[in-house]
Design a protein around this motif. Structure first.
Motif, mmCIF file in Angstrom:
data_model
loop_
_atom_site.group_PDB
_atom_site.id
_atom_site.type_symbol
_atom_site.label_atom_id
_atom_site.label_comp_id
_atom_site.label_asym_id
_atom_site.label_seq_id
_atom_site.Cartn_x
_atom_site.Cartn_y
_atom_site.Cartn_z
ATOM 1 N N SER A 101 21.432 5.377 -20.389
ATOM 2 C CA SER A 101 22.066 6.501 -21.065
ATOM 3 C C SER A 101 21.039 7.597 -21.334
ATOM 4 O O SER A 101 20.042 7.380 -22.027
ATOM 5 C CB SER A 101 22.684 6.053 -22.390
ATOM 6 N N VAL A 102 21.284 8.777 -20.767
ATOM 7 C CA VAL A 102 20.374 9.900 -20.980
ATOM 8 C C VAL A 102 20.312 10.272 -22.455
ATOM 9 O O VAL A 102 19.223 10.514 -23.003
ATOM 10 C CB VAL A 102 20.819 11.116 -20.139
ATOM 11 N N MET A 103 21.448 10.304 -23.114
ATOM 12 C CA MET A 103 21.471 10.662 -24.531
ATOM 13 C C MET A 103 20.687 9.660 -25.374
ATOM 14 O O MET A 103 19.927 10.036 -26.269
ATOM 15 C CB MET A 103 22.914 10.757 -25.040
ATOM 16 N N ARG A 104 20.853 8.376 -25.066
ATOM 17 C CA ARG A 104 20.140 7.368 -25.854
ATOM 18 C C ARG A 104 18.632 7.454 -25.614
ATOM 19 O O ARG A 104 17.837 7.380 -26.557
ATOM 20 C CB ARG A 104 20.645 5.965 -25.490
ATOM 21 N N SER A 105 18.247 7.622 -24.361
ATOM 22 C CA SER A 105 16.817 7.727 -24.044
ATOM 23 C C SER A 105 16.196 8.943 -24.710
ATOM 24 O O SER A 105 15.129 8.854 -25.335
ATOM 25 C CB SER A 105 16.616 7.806 -22.530
ATOM 26 N N LEU A 106 16.847 10.098 -24.569
ATOM 27 C CA LEU A 106 16.281 11.322 -25.130
ATOM 28 C C LEU A 106 16.267 11.294 -26.654
ATOM 29 O O LEU A 106 15.316 11.778 -27.277
ATOM 30 C CB LEU A 106 17.055 12.535 -24.623
ATOM 31 N N ALA A 107 17.321 10.727 -27.255
ATOM 32 C CA ALA A 107 17.337 10.633 -28.716
ATOM 33 C C ALA A 107 16.210 9.732 -29.203
ATOM 34 O O ALA A 107 15.524 10.050 -30.182
ATOM 35 C CB ALA A 107 18.690 10.111 -29.191
ATOM 36 N N THR A 108 15.995 8.629 -28.513
ATOM 37 C CA THR A 108 14.906 7.714 -28.889
ATOM 38 C C THR A 108 13.555 8.407 -28.792
ATOM 39 O O THR A 108 12.717 8.322 -29.705
ATOM 40 C CB THR A 108 14.919 6.469 -27.985
ATOM 41 N N LEU A 109 13.314 9.112 -27.702
ATOM 42 C CA LEU A 109 12.026 9.762 -27.489
ATOM 43 C C LEU A 109 11.851 10.998 -28.365
ATOM 44 O O LEU A 109 10.724 11.345 -28.739
ATOM 45 C CB LEU A 109 11.884 10.137 -26.013
ATOM 46 N N ALA A 110 12.947 11.670 -28.719
ATOM 47 C CA ALA A 110 12.862 12.805 -29.634
ATOM 48 C C ALA A 110 12.520 12.333 -31.042
ATOM 49 O O ALA A 110 11.783 13.004 -31.774
ATOM 50 C CB ALA A 110 14.181 13.578 -29.640
ATOM 51 N N TYR A 111 13.047 11.190 -31.404
ATOM 52 C CA TYR A 111 12.753 10.611 -32.718
ATOM 53 C C TYR A 111 11.336 10.054 -32.777
ATOM 54 O O TYR A 111 10.640 10.168 -33.788
ATOM 55 C CB TYR A 111 13.774 9.516 -33.029
ATOM 56 N N ALA B 252 18.734 20.415 -24.913
ATOM 57 C CA ALA B 252 19.176 20.895 -23.593
ATOM 58 C C ALA B 252 20.273 20.001 -23.032
ATOM 59 O O ALA B 252 21.244 20.481 -22.439
ATOM 60 C CB ALA B 252 17.991 20.955 -22.627
ATOM 61 N N ALA B 253 20.134 18.688 -23.182
ATOM 62 C CA ALA B 253 21.153 17.754 -22.691
ATOM 63 C C ALA B 253 22.491 17.991 -23.393
ATOM 64 O O ALA B 253 23.559 17.926 -22.768
ATOM 65 C CB ALA B 253 20.689 16.314 -22.907
ATOM 66 N N LEU B 254 22.440 18.293 -24.675
ATOM 67 C CA LEU B 254 23.668 18.594 -25.406
ATOM 68 C C LEU B 254 24.299 19.894 -24.896
ATOM 69 O O LEU B 254 25.522 20.017 -24.820
ATOM 70 C CB LEU B 254 23.378 18.697 -26.907
ATOM 71 N N HIS B 255 23.468 20.842 -24.516
ATOM 72 C CA HIS B 255 23.990 22.092 -23.946
ATOM 73 C C HIS B 255 24.645 21.842 -22.583
ATOM 74 O O HIS B 255 25.609 22.532 -22.219
ATOM 75 C CB HIS B 255 22.873 23.123 -23.823
#
Length: 268
Positions: free
Chosen positions: A138-148, A162-165
């Motif tokens: 999951s791109v959202m899960r990966s990016l959220a984890t790495l953003a946190y 950007a992914a949310l956009h």
């Protein structure tokens, strides 16, 4: 995975990264609170509340992503070792065949962007074996984890916004956004910020789909290189201006050299 490489204003980026980065963490303990805060404040980043909620509600911390982030060894290999690990004669032959299969699209691309087919084919093959494996995380899960995560929170906060956009623009649904562990999307592995900047609708269906649309994949890859300064009609070997453009695709010297050599072989 490539070493890390928005369309919105600098003030918005600063606002997003400052707000998200300030609450980073090095374990899963505070992730849910961080995620919920991001959803609540999504409009600060130009994201509609319903979009953020649909994309992030229920997203959990992924410890596997953190392990992978800390264990990137491939780029420490020599060029000879890296090339042998990632490329073989079958890949070269398949690239040549795909060049014929999509010949009309490649001719259109070279006329429009100046980027020759072998270069795009080499990137396509090296990134995902010509779309054979684009990743299933999951791109959202990966990016959220790495953003946190505090190690590169600012960088990945930009990518998450950007992914949310991308979702808000209507290109893909969150459930469709599956890719590599660091959130790369599609058959040539665009990060979300590059997707927003350089992805184009090359098949004319009104969406930029770098997962399922080969024309969009190939056209967008060429657009990226062209926007980075690709020089029409010139070679791409070491020491050339186009080789320097390939360095903007990927900062690892072994990766860039592999693209260059692979492209030469596909073109022969």
């Amino acid at each position: 995975m490539r070493p890390l490489r928005l369309f919105f204003a600098a003030t918005l980026i600063l606002s997003a990264t400052t707000a998200v980065h300030a609450k980073c963490g090095n374990s899963s303990a505070g992730f849910n609170e961080w995620r919920d805060n991001l959803i609540t404040n999504s409009q600060r980043y130009g994201i509609k509340a319903r979009v953020a909620k649909s994309a992030l509600s229920g997203v959990t911390y992924n410890s596997k992503v953190i392990r992978l982030d800390r264990n990137q060894k491939s780029f420490k290999l020599s060029f000879k070792q890296f090339y042998a690990k990632r490329v073989n004669n079958a890949m070269i032959r398949r690239g040549q065949k795909l060049g014929q299969t999509y010949g009309r699209i490649f001719r259109r691309i070279e006329k429009q962007f100046g980027v020759p087919a072998p270069v795009i084919l080499a990137i396509w093959g090296l990134e995902t074996n010509y779309g054979g494996y684009i990743g299933n995380m999951s791109v959202m899960r990966s990016l959220a984890t790495l953003a946190y995560d505090c190690r590169r929170s600012q960088f990945f906060s930009n990518e998450l916004i950007a992914a949310l956009h991308i979702v808000q623009r209507g290109d893909m649904k969150p459930s469709e956004m599956r890719g590599a562990w660091a959130g790369e999307i599609g058959q040539t592995q665009f990060l979300a910020s590059s997707y927003m900047k350089y992805a184009i609708d090359y098949d004319g269906n009104g969406r930029r789909d770098l997962i399922r649309s080969v024309p969009d994949v190939l056209g967008s890859t060429a657009n990226y290189l062209a926007k980075k300064g690709w020089r029409r009609g010139q070679s791409w070997g070491p020491g050339t201006a186009n080789y320097n453009v390939l360095k903007k695709w990927n900062k690892a010297s072994v990766y860039v050299q592999t693209i260059s050599v692979m492209a030469e072989k596909i073109g022969n």
